[in-house]
Write a protein that holds these residues in place. Sequence first.
Motif, PDB file in Angstrom:
ATOM      1  N   THR A 114      -3.308   3.623  -0.946  1.00  0.00           N
ATOM      2  CA  THR A 114      -3.838   2.353  -0.644  1.00  0.00           C
ATOM      3  C   THR A 114      -2.894   1.568   0.182  1.00  0.00           C
ATOM      4  N   VAL A 115      -4.244   0.560   0.620  1.00  0.00           N
ATOM      5  CA  VAL A 115      -3.461  -0.354   2.059  1.00  0.00           C
ATOM      6  C   VAL A 115      -3.313  -1.884   1.540  1.00  0.00           C
ATOM      7  N   ARG A 116      -3.076  -2.028  -0.040  1.00  0.00           N
ATOM      8  CA  ARG A 116      -2.311  -2.834   0.187  1.00  0.00           C
ATOM      9  C   ARG A 116      -1.358  -3.049   0.258  1.00  0.00           C
ATOM     10  N   PHE A 117      -0.672  -4.078   0.856  1.00  0.00           N
ATOM     11  CA  PHE A 117       0.090  -4.805   1.617  1.00  0.00           C
ATOM     12  C   PHE A 117       1.497  -4.821   0.569  1.00  0.00           C
ATOM     13  N   ASP A 118       1.262  -5.599  -0.682  1.00  0.00           N
ATOM     14  CA  ASP A 118       1.871  -5.184  -1.642  1.00  0.00           C
ATOM     15  C   ASP A 118       1.974  -4.312  -2.748  1.00  0.00           C
ATOM     16  N   SER A 152      -3.613   7.713   9.540  1.00  0.00           N
ATOM     17  CA  SER A 152      -3.181   7.128   9.565  1.00  0.00           C
ATOM     18  C   SER A 152      -2.824   5.039  10.097  1.00  0.00           C
ATOM     19  N   THR A 153      -2.002   4.543  10.323  1.00  0.00           N
ATOM     20  CA  THR A 153      -2.233   3.536  11.063  1.00  0.00           C
ATOM     21  C   THR A 153      -1.870   3.478  12.197  1.00  0.00           C
ATOM     22  N   ALA A 154      -1.803   2.018  13.155  1.00  0.00           N
ATOM     23  CA  ALA A 154      -0.853   1.637  14.120  1.00  0.00           C
ATOM     24  C   ALA A 154       0.600   1.348  14.086  1.00  0.00           C
ATOM     25  N   THR A 203       5.299  -2.394   2.197  1.00  0.00           N
ATOM     26  CA  THR A 203       5.573  -0.865   1.179  1.00  0.00           C
ATOM     27  C   THR A 203       4.216   0.446   2.212  1.00  0.00           C
ATOM     28  N   TYR A 204       3.262  -1.025   2.868  1.00  0.00           N
ATOM     29  CA  TYR A 204       2.086   0.103   3.328  1.00  0.00           C
ATOM     30  C   TYR A 204       1.672   0.897   4.600  1.00  0.00           C
ATOM     31  N   THR A 205       2.929   0.127   5.796  1.00  0.00           N
ATOM     32  CA  THR A 205       3.242   0.506   6.776  1.00  0.00           C
ATOM     33  C   THR A 205       4.157   1.809   6.663  1.00  0.00           C
ATOM     34  N   ASN A 246     -15.670  -4.695   3.215  1.00  0.00           N
ATOM     35  CA  ASN A 246     -14.635  -5.571   2.066  1.00  0.00           C
ATOM     36  C   ASN A 246     -14.372  -6.471   2.939  1.00  0.00           C
ATOM     37  N   ILE A 247     -13.134  -7.234   2.372  1.00  0.00           N
ATOM     38  CA  ILE A 247     -12.079  -8.322   3.170  1.00  0.00           C
ATOM     39  C   ILE A 247     -11.120  -7.823   2.930  1.00  0.00           C
ATOM     40  N   ASN A 248     -10.452  -6.518   3.762  1.00  0.00           N
ATOM     41  CA  ASN A 248      -8.997  -6.738   4.125  1.00  0.00           C
ATOM     42  C   ASN A 248      -9.585  -6.793   5.522  1.00  0.00           C
ATOM     43  N   GLY A 249      -7.901  -6.813   6.316  1.00  0.00           N
ATOM     44  CA  GLY A 249      -7.903  -7.136   7.410  1.00  0.00           C
ATOM     45  C   GLY A 249      -8.402  -8.906   7.856  1.00  0.00           C
ATOM     46  N   PRO A 250      -8.936  -8.742   8.778  1.00  0.00           N
ATOM     47  CA  PRO A 250      -9.464 -10.485   9.073  1.00  0.00           C
ATOM     48  C   PRO A 250     -10.673 -10.793   8.633  1.00  0.00           C
ATOM     49  N   SER A 251     -11.721  -9.253   8.068  1.00  0.00           N
ATOM     50  CA  SER A 251     -12.929  -9.949   7.335  1.00  0.00           C
ATOM     51  C   SER A 251     -12.550 -11.233   6.344  1.00  0.00           C
ATOM     52  N   GLY A 252     -11.304 -11.574   5.536  1.00  0.00           N
ATOM     53  CA  GLY A 252     -11.455 -12.172   4.460  1.00  0.00           C
ATOM     54  C   GLY A 252     -10.310 -13.493   4.936  1.00  0.00           C
ATOM     55  N   LEU A 253     -10.024 -13.693   6.213  1.00  0.00           N
ATOM     56  CA  LEU A 253      -9.514 -14.381   6.450  1.00  0.00           C
ATOM     57  C   LEU A 253     -11.115 -15.429   7.609  1.00  0.00           C
ATOM     58  N   ASN A 382      -4.366 -21.131  -3.400  1.00  0.00           N
ATOM     59  CA  ASN A 382      -2.606 -20.204  -4.036  1.00  0.00           C
ATOM     60  C   ASN A 382      -2.799 -19.241  -3.112  1.00  0.00           C
ATOM     61  N   ARG A 383      -4.481 -18.827  -3.522  1.00  0.00           N
ATOM     62  CA  ARG A 383      -4.208 -17.334  -3.499  1.00  0.00           C
ATOM     63  C   ARG A 383      -4.696 -16.665  -1.904  1.00  0.00           C
ATOM     64  N   LEU A 384      -5.542 -17.786  -1.442  1.00  0.00           N
ATOM     65  CA  LEU A 384      -5.531 -18.113   0.061  1.00  0.00           C
ATOM     66  C   LEU A 384      -4.547 -17.572   0.596  1.00  0.00           C
ATOM     67  N   LEU A 385      -3.233 -18.850   0.102  1.00  0.00           N
ATOM     68  CA  LEU A 385      -2.283 -18.970   0.965  1.00  0.00           C
ATOM     69  C   LEU A 385      -1.055 -17.828   0.786  1.00  0.00           C
ATOM     70  N   ARG A 386      -1.274 -16.877   0.045  1.00  0.00           N
ATOM     71  CA  ARG A 386      -0.764 -15.792  -0.211  1.00  0.00           C
ATOM     72  C   ARG A 386      -1.028 -15.216   0.471  1.00  0.00           C
ATOM     73  N   THR A 387      -2.256 -14.741   0.200  1.00  0.00           N
ATOM     74  CA  THR A 387      -3.321 -13.337   1.258  1.00  0.00           C
ATOM     75  C   THR A 387      -2.951 -13.685   2.419  1.00  0.00           C
ATOM     76  N   ILE A 388      -3.150 -15.195   3.348  1.00  0.00           N
ATOM     77  CA  ILE A 388      -2.465 -15.299   4.695  1.00  0.00           C
ATOM     78  C   ILE A 388      -0.757 -14.824   5.269  1.00  0.00           C
TER      79      ILE A 388
HETATM   80  C1  LIG Z   1     -10.873 -18.245  12.936  1.00  0.00           C
HETATM   81  C2  LIG Z   1      -9.985 -17.682  11.936  1.00  0.00           C
HETATM   82  C3  LIG Z   1      -9.646 -15.909  12.905  1.00  0.00           C
HETATM   83  C4  LIG Z   1      -8.559 -15.079  11.955  1.00  0.00           C
HETATM   84  C5  LIG Z   1      -8.457 -13.679  12.814  1.00  0.00           C
HETATM   85  C6  LIG Z   1      -7.065 -13.527  11.988  1.00  0.00           C
HETATM   86  C7  LIG Z   1      -7.233 -12.175  10.798  1.00  0.00           C
HETATM   87  C8  LIG Z   1      -5.758 -11.520  10.536  1.00  0.00           C
HETATM   88  C9  LIG Z   1      -5.823 -10.674  10.356  1.00  0.00           C
HETATM   89  C10 LIG Z   1      -4.931  -9.160  10.365  1.00  0.00           C
HETATM   90  C11 LIG Z   1      -4.429  -7.791   9.259  1.00  0.00           C
HETATM   91  C12 LIG Z   1      -3.921  -7.178   9.816  1.00  0.00           C
HETATM   92  C13 LIG Z   1      -4.481  -6.188   9.161  1.00  0.00           C
HETATM   93  C14 LIG Z   1      -3.561  -5.033   9.700  1.00  0.00           C
HETATM   94  C15 LIG Z   1      -4.461  -3.427   9.436  1.00  0.00           C
HETATM   95  C16 LIG Z   1      -3.971  -2.863   8.705  1.00  0.00           C
HETATM   96  O1  LIG Z   1      -3.439  -1.235   9.001  1.00  0.00           O
HETATM   97  S1  LIG Z   1      -3.893  -2.498   6.545  1.00  0.00           S
HETATM   98  C17 LIG Z   1      -5.882  -2.289   6.474  1.00  0.00           C
HETATM   99  C18 LIG Z   1      -5.833  -3.620   6.095  1.00  0.00           C
HETATM  100  N1  LIG Z   1      -5.351  -3.296   4.854  1.00  0.00           N
HETATM  101  C19 LIG Z   1      -5.316  -5.006   4.319  1.00  0.00           C
HETATM  102  O2  LIG Z   1      -5.811  -5.813   4.850  1.00  0.00           O
HETATM  103  C20 LIG Z   1      -5.129  -5.514   2.774  1.00  0.00           C
HETATM  104  C21 LIG Z   1      -4.923  -6.643   2.760  1.00  0.00           C
HETATM  105  N2  LIG Z   1      -4.486  -7.441   1.119  1.00  0.00           N
HETATM  106  C22 LIG Z   1      -3.468  -7.134   0.420  1.00  0.00           C
HETATM  107  O3  LIG Z   1      -2.655  -6.431   0.358  1.00  0.00           O
HETATM  108  C23 LIG Z   1      -4.110  -8.033  -1.316  1.00  0.00           C
HETATM  109  O4  LIG Z   1      -5.312  -7.937  -1.121  1.00  0.00           O
HETATM  110  C24 LIG Z   1      -3.488  -8.878  -1.044  1.00  0.00           C
HETATM  111  C25 LIG Z   1      -3.116 -10.105   0.250  1.00  0.00           C
HETATM  112  C26 LIG Z   1      -1.951  -8.731  -1.242  1.00  0.00           C
HETATM  113  C27 LIG Z   1      -3.730  -9.767  -2.513  1.00  0.00           C
HETATM  114  O5  LIG Z   1      -3.295  -8.733  -3.659  1.00  0.00           O
HETATM  115  P1  LIG Z   1      -3.777 -10.347  -4.885  1.00  0.00           P
HETATM  116  O6  LIG Z   1      -3.771 -11.481  -4.915  1.00  0.00           O
HETATM  117  O7  LIG Z   1      -3.730  -8.964  -6.166  1.00  0.00           O
HETATM  118  O8  LIG Z   1      -5.424 -10.446  -4.661  1.00  0.00           O
HETATM  119  P2  LIG Z   1      -6.564  -8.809  -5.075  1.00  0.00           P
HETATM  120  O9  LIG Z   1      -7.153  -9.048  -6.399  1.00  0.00           O
HETATM  121  O10 LIG Z   1      -6.065  -7.848  -3.355  1.00  0.00           O
HETATM  122  O11 LIG Z   1      -7.912 -10.634  -4.412  1.00  0.00           O
HETATM  123  C28 LIG Z   1      -7.280 -11.574  -5.005  1.00  0.00           C
HETATM  124  C29 LIG Z   1      -7.946 -12.422  -4.115  1.00  0.00           C
HETATM  125  O12 LIG Z   1      -7.468 -12.615  -3.444  1.00  0.00           O
HETATM  126  C30 LIG Z   1      -8.033 -12.955  -1.866  1.00  0.00           C
HETATM  127  N3  LIG Z   1      -8.325 -12.330  -0.459  1.00  0.00           N
HETATM  128  C31 LIG Z   1      -7.466 -10.791  -1.192  1.00  0.00           C
HETATM  129  N4  LIG Z   1      -8.124 -10.150   0.401  1.00  0.00           N
HETATM  130  C32 LIG Z   1      -8.175 -10.455   1.216  1.00  0.00           C
HETATM  131  C33 LIG Z   1      -7.914 -11.637   2.241  1.00  0.00           C
HETATM  132  N5  LIG Z   1      -7.993 -10.531   3.370  1.00  0.00           N
HETATM  133  N6  LIG Z   1      -8.658 -11.951   3.189  1.00  0.00           N
HETATM  134  C34 LIG Z   1      -8.884 -13.104   2.447  1.00  0.00           C
HETATM  135  N7  LIG Z   1      -8.794 -13.603   1.379  1.00  0.00           N
HETATM  136  C35 LIG Z   1      -8.182 -12.100   0.373  1.00  0.00           C
HETATM  137  C36 LIG Z   1      -9.222 -13.565  -2.849  1.00  0.00           C
HETATM  138  O13 LIG Z   1     -10.441 -14.326  -2.089  1.00  0.00           O
HETATM  139  C37 LIG Z   1      -9.645 -12.321  -4.199  1.00  0.00           C
HETATM  140  O14 LIG Z   1     -10.802 -13.037  -4.533  1.00  0.00           O
HETATM  141  P3  LIG Z   1     -11.657 -12.388  -5.288  1.00  0.00           P
HETATM  142  O15 LIG Z   1     -12.340 -11.368  -5.452  1.00  0.00           O
HETATM  143  O16 LIG Z   1     -10.331 -12.463  -6.167  1.00  0.00           O
HETATM  144  O17 LIG Z   1     -12.687 -13.657  -6.185  1.00  0.00           O
END
Ligand SMILES: CCCCCCCCCCCCCCCC(=O)SCCNC(=O)CCNC(=O)[C@H](O)C(C)(C)COP(=O)(O)OP(=O)(O)OC[C@H]1O[C@@H](n2cnc3c(N)ncnc32)[C@H](O)[C@@H]1OP(=O)(O)O
Length: 514
Positions: A114-118, A152-154, A203-205, A246-253, A382-388
């Motif tokens: 599970t790669v979910r942070f929450d 694993s993960t870095a 909890t992920y890390t 998928n929208i994980n990591g940077p893709s969603g942002l 609000n969802r976006l800000l939570r993700t951020i």
């Molecule tokens: C110029 C700008 C450059 C920016 C550039 C910055 C890049 C900065 C990256 C750092 C990244 C580190 C990554 C570490 C690398 C690993 O080792 S771990 C592998 C990566 N794992 C992840 O990224 C998991 C992160 N995601 C989560 O834990 C969960 O999705 C969250 C953030 C806790 C949200 O959970 P939730 O509230 O239950 O929501 P969930 O059902 O997952 O998604 C609901 C909505 O949230 C939004 N959402 C979910 N995930 C994301 C996302 N990653 N992004 C945006 N929206 C999202 C979607 O809009 C989704 O909308 P719908 O599909 O429902 O329409």
Amino acid sequence: MSMVAAFYSNKSILITGATGFLGKVLMEKLFRTSPQLKVIYILIRPKAGQTLQERVFQILNSKLFEKVKEICPNVHEKIRPISADLNQSDLAISKEDMQELLSGTNIVFHCAATVRFDAHLREAVQLNVIATQKLLLMASQMSKLEAFIHISTAFSNCNLKRIDEVIYPCPVEPRKIIDSMEWLDDAIIDEITPKLIGDRPNTYTYTKALGEMVIHQESGNLNVAIIRPSIVGASWQEPFPGWIDNINGPSGLIIASGKGFLRSLRATPMAIADVIPVDTVVNLTIAVGWYTAVHRPKSTLIYHSTSGNLNPCLWHDMGLKVLAAFEKIPFERAFRRPYVDFTTNNFTTQYWNAVSHWAPAIIYDFYLRLTGRKPRMLKLMNRLLRTISMLEYFINHSWEWSTNNTEMLLSELSPEDQRVSMEVRQPSHANHWLEYIENYVLGIKKYLLKEDLAGIPKAKEHLRRLRNIHYLFNTALFLIVWRLLIARSQTARNVWFLIMTCPLRQEPKSPARR
Ligand SMILES: CCCCCCCCCCCCCCCC(=O)SCCNC(=O)CCNC(=O)[C@H](O)C(C)(C)COP(=O)(O)OP(=O)(O)OC[C@H]1O[C@@H](n2cnc3c(N)ncnc32)[C@H](O)[C@@H]1OP(=O)(O)O
Ligand SMILES: NC(=O)C1=CN([C@@H]2O[C@H](COP(=O)(O)OP(=O)(O)OC[C@H]3O[C@@H](n4cnc5c(N)ncnc54)[C@H](OP(=O)(O)O)[C@@H]3O)[C@@H](O)[C@H]2O)C=CC1
């Protein structure tokens, strides 16, 4: 055929997490470069009303597998889906399937997690620790097993600044955590979670670190290796540039900024954006499988798959490159023009959240209400800000990862493996980040947003309109504020008079008039 590709001919491979982002790219590459492999078993669970076969069918019919189907037309016969649920204590694998796996498997790639942070600690422990333990137990009974590769993960030790390719001890033994999950109720687990995860952000890390510890303590005589990728992004080159699904990591942002929702981000501009393309990680994984099986290292080797030590790109530069890519490849129907400000402290973050995120969302929702539609922007914001808030930790810290084992492996590969198919360090050779980011944005547009490239001129026109609206809005706002000031303040009137008369009195004589 390269040495590594040849190694996989006639092998039976077990992949967990094969329906995930990394697992799919791994499976694709194995089939494409080693079409003679015997079978790939994939542990897979029925999901969203789809049977296993339907899920496999969907994967094989995706764009990702187009090349494979040309090279290996009978690929569907070489995938053997095995019904399993890693959340179940016995992994929910039938006796017959288990028998087949135990007697046939040569190599295991364990990608599922599970790669979910929450994720709740219980859920994260179940998948990232207990399932790993069960798989190790299974692997120890596999009569033909040559290597067990754990992804694993870095960031499993992200509480440290410098991370070496070693396993760091956890304050509480994984076995104790596993035992306690059996009898503690959710409320108590919630209470102790912050204490257990300590200075890790989620909890992920934490559970990925426990998973590594389990591998270290319980792998016995198995030939095991661990791979630690950093932030896995779209593909660099294989099977084609920009593959992402998928929208994980940077893709969603990136989506959120391209669509104009994300306007400011609390980020440290000078921190390293340690993004690593998925095909780079997969190339390393396949090479590690070969090396571990053939060279049988005496101890468990850990390999970092990171970019920062070879070709660092800062978040500031990454942000600029993403914005530059939007100029060429804009997303359709943007809410506002793409522009992201990096803020560095809490006060400015809160200020810009109010001005750039909540205020436009409230105004837009008001407009939706006026026009008889359902408001939705504030909820989305609000969802976006939570993700951020969940990702912020990773854009505000830098780490230094040693890559000695990865370098050693590279030197062990034949020139052909290094050059052609198993290059493990791209895009680190040259400064290819701009090209990479452009392909990443293009990949998001094509494969995630499913937008037609023919619509780019229209999207550009839409952005021009948004720019004009933006200018018009700012000018109107300025005039209103100024008008109010003039009406109420003598000083403002004096300044206005000065501005209006100043150019007339001080008009310089141009050389042409002289
Ligand atoms: C110029 C700008 C450059 C920016 C550039 C910055 C890049 C900065 C990256 C750092 C990244 C580190 C990554 C570490 C690398 C690993 O080792 S771990 C592998 C990566 N794992 C992840 O990224 C998991 C992160 N995601 C989560 O834990 C969960 O999705 C969250 C953030 C806790 C949200 O959970 P939730 O509230 O239950 O929501 P969930 O059902 O997952 O998604 C609901 C909505 O949230 C939004 N959402 C979910 N995930 C994301 C996302 N990653 N992004 C945006 N929206 C999202 C979607 O809009 C989704 O909308 P719908 O599909 O429902 O329409
Ligand atoms: N993506 C990233 O940025 C990084 C990823 N990693 C690591 O790489 C590995 C792969 O990650 P990634 O591909 O991105 O993750 P995904 O979320 O895309 O894939 C996770 C995979 O695990 C499977 N899985 C989850 N729960 C179960 C279960 N109960 N039973 C069976 N299978 C299950 C999923 O199956 P299903 O399709 O049924 O949900 C899916 O195939 C993970 O170990 C992760 O920790 C490391 C660093 C960064």
